[in-house]
Design a protein around this motif. Structure first.
Motif, short mmCIF file in Angstrom:
data_model
loop_
_atom_site.label_atom_id
_atom_site.label_comp_id
_atom_site.label_asym_id
_atom_site.label_seq_id
_atom_site.Cartn_x
_atom_site.Cartn_y
_atom_site.Cartn_z
N TRP A 78 19.27 122.73 135.73
CA TRP A 78 19.73 123.20 134.42
C TRP A 78 19.76 122.03 133.44
O TRP A 78 20.11 120.91 133.80
CB TRP A 78 21.12 123.79 134.54
CG TRP A 78 21.77 124.06 133.22
CD1 TRP A 78 22.61 123.25 132.53
CD2 TRP A 78 21.57 125.22 132.40
NE1 TRP A 78 22.96 123.83 131.33
CE2 TRP A 78 22.33 125.03 131.23
CE3 TRP A 78 20.82 126.38 132.56
CZ2 TRP A 78 22.37 125.97 130.22
CZ3 TRP A 78 20.86 127.32 131.55
CH2 TRP A 78 21.62 127.11 130.39
N ALA A 102 18.61 132.23 135.11
CA ALA A 102 19.41 131.01 135.04
C ALA A 102 20.88 131.39 135.12
O ALA A 102 21.29 132.46 134.67
CB ALA A 102 19.13 130.24 133.76
N THR A 103 21.68 130.52 135.71
CA THR A 103 23.13 130.70 135.73
C THR A 103 23.73 129.67 134.79
O THR A 103 23.33 128.51 134.80
CB THR A 103 23.71 130.52 137.15
OG1 THR A 103 23.52 129.16 137.57
CG2 THR A 103 23.00 131.44 138.13
N CYS A 104 24.68 130.09 133.98
CA CYS A 104 25.24 129.16 132.99
C CYS A 104 26.46 129.77 132.33
O CYS A 104 26.83 130.92 132.59
CB CYS A 104 24.19 128.85 131.91
SG CYS A 104 23.69 130.32 130.98
N THR A 105 27.09 128.99 131.47
CA THR A 105 28.05 129.52 130.51
C THR A 105 27.35 129.44 129.16
O THR A 105 26.82 128.39 128.80
CB THR A 105 29.35 128.69 130.48
OG1 THR A 105 29.04 127.32 130.18
CG2 THR A 105 30.04 128.75 131.83
N VAL A 106 27.30 130.52 128.45
CA VAL A 106 26.54 130.54 127.19
C VAL A 106 27.32 131.32 126.15
O VAL A 106 27.86 132.39 126.42
CB VAL A 106 25.13 131.13 127.40
CG1 VAL A 106 25.22 132.55 127.97
CG2 VAL A 106 24.32 131.12 126.13
N MET A 154 25.36 116.78 132.20
CA MET A 154 24.31 117.80 132.31
C MET A 154 23.25 117.68 131.21
O MET A 154 23.01 118.62 130.46
CB MET A 154 24.90 119.20 132.30
CG MET A 154 25.66 119.57 133.55
SD MET A 154 26.05 121.33 133.58
CE MET A 154 26.95 121.52 132.06
N THR A 214 19.78 126.30 137.72
CA THR A 214 21.23 126.17 137.86
C THR A 214 21.59 124.70 138.02
O THR A 214 20.71 123.83 138.06
CB THR A 214 21.74 127.00 139.06
OG1 THR A 214 23.18 127.02 139.04
CG2 THR A 214 21.26 126.43 140.38
N THR A 215 22.88 124.42 138.09
CA THR A 215 23.36 123.06 138.29
C THR A 215 23.45 122.75 139.79
O THR A 215 23.24 123.62 140.63
CB THR A 215 24.76 122.91 137.69
OG1 THR A 215 25.65 123.81 138.37
CG2 THR A 215 24.74 123.25 136.19
N TYR A 261 30.96 132.73 133.49
CA TYR A 261 29.63 132.41 133.99
C TYR A 261 28.74 133.63 133.81
O TYR A 261 29.18 134.77 134.00
CB TYR A 261 29.67 132.06 135.48
CG TYR A 261 30.37 130.77 135.82
CD1 TYR A 261 29.79 129.54 135.49
CD2 TYR A 261 31.59 130.76 136.48
CE1 TYR A 261 30.43 128.35 135.81
CE2 TYR A 261 32.23 129.57 136.80
CZ TYR A 261 31.64 128.37 136.46
OH TYR A 261 32.27 127.19 136.77
N GLU A 292 20.62 121.26 128.92
CA GLU A 292 21.34 121.87 127.81
C GLU A 292 20.45 122.66 126.85
O GLU A 292 20.94 123.53 126.13
CB GLU A 292 22.11 120.80 127.03
CG GLU A 292 21.25 119.67 126.49
CD GLU A 292 22.10 118.59 125.85
OE1 GLU A 292 23.25 118.88 125.49
OE2 GLU A 292 21.60 117.46 125.71
#
Length: 312
Positions: A135, A151-155, A202, A105-106, A274, A137
């Protein structure tokens, strides 16, 4: 191990052998295995051929194992137990678990979203260890190779082997230092494009999603500062006249701490979701199922609480 010999052997004979060792009686063995007495007798004949030994002799008290059968008995019982565990459904008991999990994660995710996750993990599974990794890219394409469980992200476009679940939505908002001229003037699209900006990269990206939105309007902005970390960017712009565009959940979490003012993002936006993502090889693992359900529940709750006061 001779796989050829093993594949040509009827392994169904081994449970019959084990029950005969325990019961010492064909009738009782047939009852336990739900087979007929002739079927048990036929299996015993095949067992004698397999091991090249009589295995049992008949006595007034029932079947007596031969020395060869007695020598096989302990190993056979352990082997059948091992096979049973091998084919039994895997289980995960959080209170007794000692597994290690890696979550990407970030810094925003680490500081704002994960504390409730860790608190619950320590309560439910105190023997479980959690490692947070940064995290980047390209992580979605490398998720399995880097040994990351979740993992947590926007995808938007994940590979076929990657599975995910949305945990909440957010929208962009602009933050500036308290006393910034725009807090009095208001923020228009023109002033937004005119003022210098900070960008959270990021992983070295030269542009953000905002830049592509501006290009659609024939506009561009000057990126005066590129920073790889969310919270560091907030601290830095608090001492400058730069504009930083961030998720509302991040802004509301730190605005008071860094004395920042929040301004509406001056363009129409659809928002973003998210997600938690994982590689398909973890789909059926009971420990991973527990982990992702826990993370899903806690992140969903946290994001709902953060976005309660959102104003466009």
């Amino acid at each position: 191990m001779n796989i050829s010999n093993l594949s040509s052997t009827d392994l169904n004979l081994l449970p019959v052998f084990q029950v005969l060792l325990e019961e010492r009686n064909v009738t009782r063995a047939a009852g336990r295995l739900n087979l007929t007495q002739p079927a048990i007798s036929r299996n015993l004949t095949r067992l004698r051929e397999l091991f090249n030994d009589p295995l049992f002799t008949r006595t007034p008290k029932g079947l007596a194992p031969t020395p060869r059968a007695e020598a096989l008995a302990l190993q056979l019982q352990q082997s059948l137990q091992d096979l049973s565990q091998l084919i039994s459904p895997a289980t995960f008991i959080p209170a007794a678990a000692t597994q290690n999990f890696r979550l990407a994660t970030t810094d925003y995710g680490t500081q704002v979203l994960l504390p409730p996750v860790l608190k619950r993990m320590r309560t439910e599974a105190p023997g479980v260890n959690l490692e947070i990794v940064p995290w980047h890219e390209n992580l979605v394409q490398q998720l399995d190779h880097e040994g990351i469980d979740l993992a947590t992200c926007t995808v938007a476009d994940a590979p076929a082997a990657i599975h995910g679940r949305g945990v909440g939505s957010d929208r962009f908002i602009c933050v500036v230092r308290d006393g910034h001229p725009l807090t009095e003037q208001g923020l228009s699209l023109e002033s937004y494009a005119t003022y210098p900006h900070a960008l959270i990269t990021m992983g070295g990206a030269r542009k953000g999603a905002i830049d592509y939105l501006l290009e659609e309007r024939g506009l561009s902005r000057r990126i005066a500062l590129r920073v790889p970390h969310f919270v560091a960017a907030l601290a830095m712009i608090s001492q400058t006249d730069l504009i930083l565009t961030v998720p509302y959940g991040l802004a509301v979490s730190f605005a008071e701490q860094y004395k920042l003012a929040m301004l509406p993002f001056p363009m129409e936006q659809k928002g973003f979701t998210y997600s938690i993502i994982w590689h398909e090889r973890h789909m059926k693992d009971p420990g991973h199922i527990w982990l992702r359900q826990l993370v899903f529940e806690e992140l969903t709750k946290t994001l709902e609480e953060l976005n309660v006061g959102f104003r466009v």
